[in-house]
Design a protein around this motif. Structure first.
Motif, mmCIF file in Angstrom:
data_model
loop_
_atom_site.group_PDB
_atom_site.id
_atom_site.type_symbol
_atom_site.label_atom_id
_atom_site.label_comp_id
_atom_site.label_asym_id
_atom_site.label_seq_id
_atom_site.Cartn_x
_atom_site.Cartn_y
_atom_site.Cartn_z
ATOM 1 N N UNK A 20 0.813 -1.228 0.000
ATOM 2 C CA UNK A 20 0.000 0.000 0.000
ATOM 3 C C UNK A 20 0.837 1.265 0.000
ATOM 4 N N UNK A 21 1.957 1.283 0.733
ATOM 5 C CA UNK A 21 2.773 2.489 0.849
ATOM 6 C C UNK A 21 3.865 2.587 -0.210
ATOM 7 N N UNK A 22 3.963 1.589 -1.092
ATOM 8 C CA UNK A 22 4.980 1.622 -2.145
ATOM 9 C C UNK A 22 4.576 2.579 -3.260
ATOM 10 N N UNK A 23 5.569 3.271 -3.810
ATOM 11 C CA UNK A 23 5.316 4.107 -4.984
ATOM 12 C C UNK A 23 4.950 3.203 -6.152
ATOM 13 N N UNK A 24 3.926 3.593 -6.902
ATOM 14 C CA UNK A 24 3.446 2.791 -8.023
ATOM 15 C C UNK A 24 4.521 2.620 -9.095
ATOM 16 N N UNK A 25 5.376 3.630 -9.265
ATOM 17 C CA UNK A 25 6.350 3.600 -10.346
ATOM 18 C C UNK A 25 7.658 2.905 -9.985
#
Length: 374
Positions: free
Chosen positions: A281-286
């Motif tokens: 959830x807290x990871x950057x999508x890119x």
């Protein structure tokens, strides 16, 4: 009776009188004047405030635009976001102080303002000699007006309100991707799935700004409602703190306006493309990482490489946003809805800046006209 050393007494009418020395008569004797208050503390504070303002007025003749600009900037540091303060900092030091810094506030006049605006129109600043765009000059003038208003209030000086004329510049046509270019681009992005290509695909289908897509985390993608939730934006800004002054840092913060914090519905195929890449959830999508990110400049360069590889004309990243807006209008989206999807507070801004009618749409509109036979 007045308290010892305070020279404040209670009058018969109930008010408190605070006396102060205003000067000397021709015989060298002190001249006293009075300031009043409803309470002892109020009278004392009123006197302190008056004497402080009086000292400022005496010093006003030596205060320069540089002095008040720095004071104004320090006050703004406590009121605005880091990104906004960084822009103010750049405007004050690279434009206002360079152009007007040595001028005393008591000498400011219309001619100096006109000269300042003219120089900005012709040669920008000492670092970049290129003429500034009208929009940039307007931003500089707006900051200058705030500083002058601050000066009026801070130093009790006369109203420093000036007229200014900014030379008009020719309007440039905002470029968008044609239908054929969009098809080629989308096919390429889907056939070559990676996180940066996913970013381009999302922006083309949502109108996200480059800073918004770079700050997007997995938790901002609502699988159940099929929407992307914009809550943060990423910018590289000047670091104005201490020994790092002048260097730049990445700043991730809430968007400038509340309307930019929005939920954008997306089609199922886009959710499927996002689900090709896993993350918490807290990871950057890119990046798929909580601490590593792709910054806007890197994504902009990737976009240029993709365009070149697909033999599409040179465009800046914002063209994806323009293209999305145009596609929505052609699909029958009303301006108010589009304005909310783009995160604008003003529908007129949406119509003026982002909606660019294609030739196909114009042709369809003409075809809807009734036919008249002779």
């Amino acid at each position: 009776m007045s308290r010892k050393g305070e020279n404040i007494r209670k009058r018969r009418d109930g008010r408190y009188e605070a006396r102060y020395k205003s000067g000397f008569n021709k015989n060298g004797m002190p001249i006293y004047k009075s300031i009043y208050g409803r309470t002892y503390s109020e009278a004392r504070n009123n006197r302190l405030s008056f004497l402080s303002d009086n000292r400022k007025l005496k010093d006003k003749g030596n205060i320069t635009i540089r002095d008040v600009s720095v004071q104004w900037l320090e006050n703004k540091k406590l009121e605005v976001k880091k990104s906004t303060y960084s822009k103010y900092y750049d405007t004050v030091y690279n434009h206002i102080i360079q152009g007007l810094g040595g001028i005393k506030i008591c000498n400011m006049n219309q001619a100096l303002i006109n000269q300042f605006v003219g120089e900005k129109s012709r040669k920008g600043n000492s670092v970049n000699q290129n003429p500034l765009k009208s929009k940039t000059i307007k931003s500089i003038i707006n900051v200058l007006k705030q500083i002058l208003k601050f000066t009026e209030k801070q130093y009790k000086c006369q109203r420093l309100n000036f007229e200014y004329i900014i030379p008009k510049e020719e309007s440039t046509e905002i470029q968008t991707l044609s239908r054929d270019e969009q098809t080629r681009l989308i096919n390429y992005l889907i056939k070559n799935p990676d996180r940066k290509n996913l970013a381009l695909l999302i922006c083309l289908n949502t109108g996200l700004r480059i800073g918004e897509i770079c700050a997007l985390r997995y938790g901002n993608v609502n699988q159940y409602r099929s929407c992307v939730c914009v809550r943060k934006t990423m910018q590289r800004i000047k670091n104005t703190a201490g020994d790092l002054d002048g260097k730049t840092i990445i700043n991730i913060d809430e968007p400038k306006s509340k309307t930019s914090m929005r939920d954008i519905p997306v089609k199922k195929f886009l959710i499927d493309e996002i689900n090709l890449f896993k993350g918490n959830e807290n990871d950057f999508l890119l990046t798929g990482d909580q601490f590593k990110y792709v910054e806007p400049r890197s994504l902009e360069n990737h976009f240029k490489r993709v365009l070149k590889e697909n033999r599409i004309k040179k465009l800046n990243f914002h063209a994806l946003r323009h293209t999305f807006a145009t596609n929505m209008i052609e699909a029958g989206c009303d301006p108010k809805t589009l304005s909310e999807l783009l995160g604008h507070a003003d529908v007129q801004l949406t119509l003026k800046t982002y909606v660019h009618s294609s030739y196909e749409l114009k042709q369809k509109s003409i075809e809807k006209l009734p036919e008249y036979c002779a």
